[in-house]
Write an enzyme that holds these catalytic residues in place. Structure first.
Site, PDB file in Angstrom:
ATOM      1  N   HIS A   9       0.840  -1.197   0.000  1.00 36.19           N
ATOM      2  CA  HIS A   9       0.000   0.000   0.000  1.00 36.19           C
ATOM      3  C   HIS A   9       0.873   1.243   0.000  1.00 36.19           C
ATOM      4  CE1 HIS A   9      -3.209   2.808   1.029  1.00 36.19           C
ATOM      5  NE2 HIS A   9      -4.024   1.868   0.594  1.00 36.19           N
TER       6      HIS A   9
ATOM      7  N   ASP B 100      -7.991  -5.357  -0.254  1.00 33.64           N
ATOM      8  CA  ASP B 100      -8.447  -6.261  -1.315  1.00 33.64           C
ATOM      9  C   ASP B 100      -8.102  -7.724  -1.067  1.00 33.64           C
ATOM     10  OD1 ASP B 100      -9.715  -4.400  -2.998  1.00 33.64           O
ATOM     11  OD2 ASP B 100      -7.784  -3.694  -3.732  1.00 33.64           O
TER      12      ASP B 100
HETATM   13  C1  SDX Z   1      -6.343  -0.244  -3.083  1.00 30.05           C
HETATM   14  O1  SDX Z   1      -4.553   4.255  -2.170  1.00 30.05           O
HETATM   15  C2  SDX Z   1      -5.507   3.664  -1.559  1.00 30.05           C
HETATM   16  O2  SDX Z   1      -5.908   4.066  -0.500  1.00 30.05           O
HETATM   17  C3  SDX Z   1      -6.074   2.455  -2.276  1.00 30.05           C
HETATM   18  C4  SDX Z   1      -7.069   1.590  -1.491  1.00 30.05           C
HETATM   19  C5  SDX Z   1      -8.381   2.341  -1.271  1.00 30.05           C
HETATM   20  O3  SDX Z   1      -9.109   1.979  -0.332  1.00 30.05           O
HETATM   21  O4  SDX Z   1      -8.719   3.228  -2.061  1.00 30.05           O
HETATM   22  O5  SDX Z   1      -6.524   1.194  -0.254  1.00 30.05           O
HETATM   23  C6  SDX Z   1      -7.474   0.341  -2.310  1.00 30.05           C
HETATM   24  O6  SDX Z   1      -6.165   0.147  -4.205  1.00 30.05           O
HETATM   25  C7  SDX Z   1      -5.452  -1.273  -2.435  1.00 30.05           C
HETATM   26  C8  SDX Z   1      -4.242  -1.682  -3.315  1.00 30.05           C
HETATM   27  C9  SDX Z   1      -4.665  -2.781  -4.270  1.00 30.05           C
HETATM   28  N1  SDX Z   1      -3.568  -3.140  -5.171  1.00 30.05           N
HETATM   29  C10 SDX Z   1      -2.897  -4.288  -5.058  1.00 30.05           C
HETATM   30  O7  SDX Z   1      -3.092  -5.096  -4.161  1.00 30.05           O
HETATM   31  C11 SDX Z   1      -1.893  -4.542  -6.162  1.00 30.05           C
HETATM   32  C12 SDX Z   1      -0.606  -5.059  -5.598  1.00 30.05           C
HETATM   33  N2  SDX Z   1       0.048  -4.029  -4.851  1.00 30.05           N
HETATM   34  C13 SDX Z   1       0.899  -3.183  -5.466  1.00 30.05           C
HETATM   35  O8  SDX Z   1       1.244  -3.243  -6.785  1.00 30.05           O
HETATM   36  C14 SDX Z   1       1.420  -1.979  -4.686  1.00 30.05           C
HETATM   37  O9  SDX Z   1       1.727  -2.346  -3.389  1.00 30.05           O
HETATM   38  C15 SDX Z   1       0.524  -0.744  -4.725  1.00 30.05           C
HETATM   39  C16 SDX Z   1       0.105  -0.396  -6.131  1.00 30.05           C
HETATM   40  C17 SDX Z   1      -0.729  -0.981  -3.886  1.00 30.05           C
HETATM   41  C18 SDX Z   1       1.280   0.432  -4.127  1.00 30.05           C
HETATM   42  O10 SDX Z   1       2.278   0.792  -5.004  1.00 30.05           O
HETATM   43  P1  SDX Z   1       3.469   1.820  -4.655  1.00 30.05           P
HETATM   44  O11 SDX Z   1       3.169   2.611  -3.454  1.00 30.05           O
HETATM   45  O12 SDX Z   1       3.750   2.558  -5.910  1.00 30.05           O
HETATM   46  O13 SDX Z   1       4.662   0.858  -4.295  1.00 30.05           O
HETATM   47  P2  SDX Z   1       5.704   0.218  -5.295  1.00 30.05           P
HETATM   48  O14 SDX Z   1       5.003  -0.484  -6.372  1.00 30.05           O
HETATM   49  O15 SDX Z   1       6.653   1.296  -5.685  1.00 30.05           O
HETATM   50  O16 SDX Z   1       6.403  -0.845  -4.364  1.00 30.05           O
HETATM   51  C19 SDX Z   1       7.399  -0.500  -3.389  1.00 30.05           C
HETATM   52  C20 SDX Z   1       8.220  -1.752  -3.134  1.00 30.05           C
HETATM   53  C21 SDX Z   1       8.756  -2.349  -4.424  1.00 30.05           C
HETATM   54  O17 SDX Z   1       9.948  -3.064  -4.064  1.00 30.05           O
HETATM   55  P3  SDX Z   1      11.375  -2.517  -4.456  1.00 30.05           P
HETATM   56  O18 SDX Z   1      11.391  -2.390  -5.942  1.00 30.05           O
HETATM   57  O19 SDX Z   1      11.492  -1.162  -3.784  1.00 30.05           O
HETATM   58  O20 SDX Z   1      12.313  -3.545  -3.909  1.00 30.05           O
HETATM   59  O21 SDX Z   1       7.382  -2.790  -2.576  1.00 30.05           O
HETATM   60  C22 SDX Z   1       7.295  -3.899  -3.483  1.00 30.05           C
HETATM   61  C23 SDX Z   1       7.724  -3.340  -4.846  1.00 30.05           C
HETATM   62  O22 SDX Z   1       8.196  -4.328  -5.685  1.00 30.05           O
HETATM   63  N3  SDX Z   1       5.888  -4.288  -3.533  1.00 30.05           N
HETATM   64  C24 SDX Z   1       5.476  -5.514  -3.834  1.00 30.05           C
HETATM   65  C25 SDX Z   1       4.083  -5.466  -3.724  1.00 30.05           C
HETATM   66  N4  SDX Z   1       3.716  -4.225  -3.361  1.00 30.05           N
HETATM   67  C26 SDX Z   1       4.833  -3.515  -3.244  1.00 30.05           C
HETATM   68  N5  SDX Z   1       6.123  -6.634  -4.182  1.00 30.05           N
HETATM   69  C27 SDX Z   1       5.373  -7.719  -4.445  1.00 30.05           C
HETATM   70  N6  SDX Z   1       4.004  -7.736  -4.356  1.00 30.05           N
HETATM   71  C28 SDX Z   1       3.366  -6.616  -3.995  1.00 30.05           C
HETATM   72  N7  SDX Z   1       2.035  -6.595  -3.919  1.00 30.05           N
END
Ligand code: SDX
Length: 389
Positions: free
Chosen positions: A275, A326
């Site tokens: 998140h 989710d």
């Molecule tokens: C919702 O914003 C809100 O409030 C949203 C929400 C709402 O109520 O409105 O809470 C609802 O949208 C929940 C999120 C649903 N999405 C997912 O579950 C998809 C999977 N998650 C992600 O792709 C990710 O965590 C996000 C999109 C939710 C957040 O993305 P960010 O803040 O841009 O973080 P990032 O992608 O830059 O990740 C930071 C690090 C990375 O590692 P490094 O490259 O720094 O080593 O964390 C890792 C990422 O690879 N990472 C994950 C991961 N989430 C973050 N690695 C593997 N699986 C994951 N799910």
């Protein structure tokens, strides 16, 4: 912190870019507060746990539109208005009947909500005195659209909305064609409460951006639905269920730990985890986890909960990443018999209350939203005639 005007953008210098607007504060709001370190969520003053224990979705709608809880008379009046607004205009039913049965439910919902503007007496006029009525009309009709399309695509007759009952009760009735039990209604109502509002998430930002051009509420909600649909946002709940179903195909003894590690090794994102704001367990996921455990046991889907916990522990050990809203909602919806590709539409059914609350708030203190981009392309190129390129 003030909301002043800063014009510090220097065309010549390379400014710092906050990719994904990470950490940028764009507005002040009274709708919700998130403490990402503590894992705390507040809607207009009330902790999410307090609302989950005591409120109904209709009370949460009133709260998000008015920044206070309704008294008994106001609540009754809102419930009556929501009931009176449930029916869809015939051309929208015709569209639902005519569209491709394999269309994505979120795409159908997006189109139908856009069409609603044409049939609203106010025609979506940008007038603050009309906003709450428009919000009620959209909130009341979204469940009817979702249920109608689901029935049509399964070759069933559309079930007309009830002239009584809560949003949750009526939705399950329209979807299944039979009145739900107390437990199912309570589960659905709780899910609606938990998804209603969440600060400056991508879809709410979209709604506010559209609203800030003084475009109509229907346009703002249509845009927000488009943003919520994506798998990095609301679409993740369907993606989580697809992951769990992938494990199901491997049989009851599927190894969710090895499965998760393999995905991480190939740099895949694990849906339902991570998140932008929470650096700890999402409080909504905590509440949904309890529901997922109880419901999966009651309905004989224990393996879903077991695999979810295996995934959760693997993500914690390997990446120190926690689940978001989710993750467990997928098991909850599956356990109450809802088809996976409807999950994001249920998120919409709830989040429309937050979107419309933010639209109203934006209008009360509006300024066009117009950030800057750093141009990194070439400049002053000579024109080359088409035949010479
Ligand atoms: C919702 O914003 C809100 O409030 C949203 C929400 C709402 O109520 O409105 O809470 C609802 O949208 C929940 C999120 C649903 N999405 C997912 O579950 C998809 C999977 N998650 C992600 O792709 C990710 O965590 C996000 C999109 C939710 C957040 O993305 P960010 O803040 O841009 O973080 P990032 O992608 O830059 O990740 C930071 C690090 C990375 O590692 P490094 O490259 O720094 O080593 O964390 C890792 C990422 O690879 N990472 C994950 C991961 N989430 C973050 N690695 C593997 N699986 C994951 N799910």
């Amino acid at each position: 912190m003030s909301e002043g005007i800063h014009t510090g953008f220097d065309e010549q210098q390379y400014p710092h870019i906050n990719r994904g607007l990470d950490g940028i504060v764009a507005f002040s709001t009274t709708k919700s507060f998130i403490d990402g370190q503590k894992g705390e969520l507040i809607y207009s003053g009330y902790l999410i746990d307090t609302l989950a224990e005591n409120a109904t979705f209709e009370e949460v709608c009133f709260l998000l539109w008015n920044d206070r809880l309704p008294n008994a008379k106001e609540l009754e009046s809102l419930k009556t208005l929501l009931i009176e607004n449930r029916e869809l205009p015939q051309p929208i039913l015709d569209y639902i009947n005519a569209t491709d049965k394999d269309a994505e439910p979120m795409a159908v919902l997006r189109t139908a909500v856009s069409m609603l503007a044409d049939f609203d007496d106010t025609k979506g006029k940008y007038d603050p005195t009309l906003f709450e009525g428009q919000a009620i009309a959209i909130t009341a009709k979204i469940p009817t659209i979702i249920a109608a399309f689901d029935r049509v695509r399964h070759g069933k007759d559309i079930v007309a909305p009830l002239k009584e009952g809560s949003t949750a009760y009526n939705f399950l009735y329209m979807l299944n064609g039979e009145k739900p039990g107390e437990q199912a209604e309570k589960t659905m109502d709780l899910c609606l409460i938990l998804h209603a509002e969440h600060g400056m998430n991508a879809s709410t930002f979209t709604a506010r951006t559209i609203g800030a051009t003084q475009s109509d509420m229907y346009s703002a909600i249509t845009g927000a639905i488009g943003a919520l649909k994506g798998p990095l946002h609301g679409g993740a709940n369907t993606a989580v269920m697809n992951t769990l179903l992938e494990l199901k195909e491997q049989g009851d003894d599927a190894d969710a730990v090895a499965f998760t590690k393999k995905k991480l090794e190939s740099k895949e994102k694990i849906m339902g985890f991570g998140h932008r704001v929470y650096k700890t367990f999402d409080p909504r996921a905590r509440l949904l986890q309890t529901m997922a455990k109880d419901l999966s046991e009651e309905t004989g889907h224990q393996e879903l909960y077991k695999w979810s916990m295996d995934m959760l522990n693997t993500m914690k050990n390997e990446k120190n990443i926690d689940p978001n809203v989710d993750f467990f909602s997928a098991t909850v919806y599956y356990s109450i018999g809802i088809q996976p590709d409807l999950y994001t539409t249920i998120f919409t059914m709830s989040r429309v209350s937050g979107w419309t609350g933010h639209y109203i708030e934006q209008a009360a203190n509006n300024r066009l939203i117009r950030p800057r981009a750093l141009y990194v392309g070439e400049k002053h190129l000579d024109w080359v005639p088409v035949e010479d390129r």
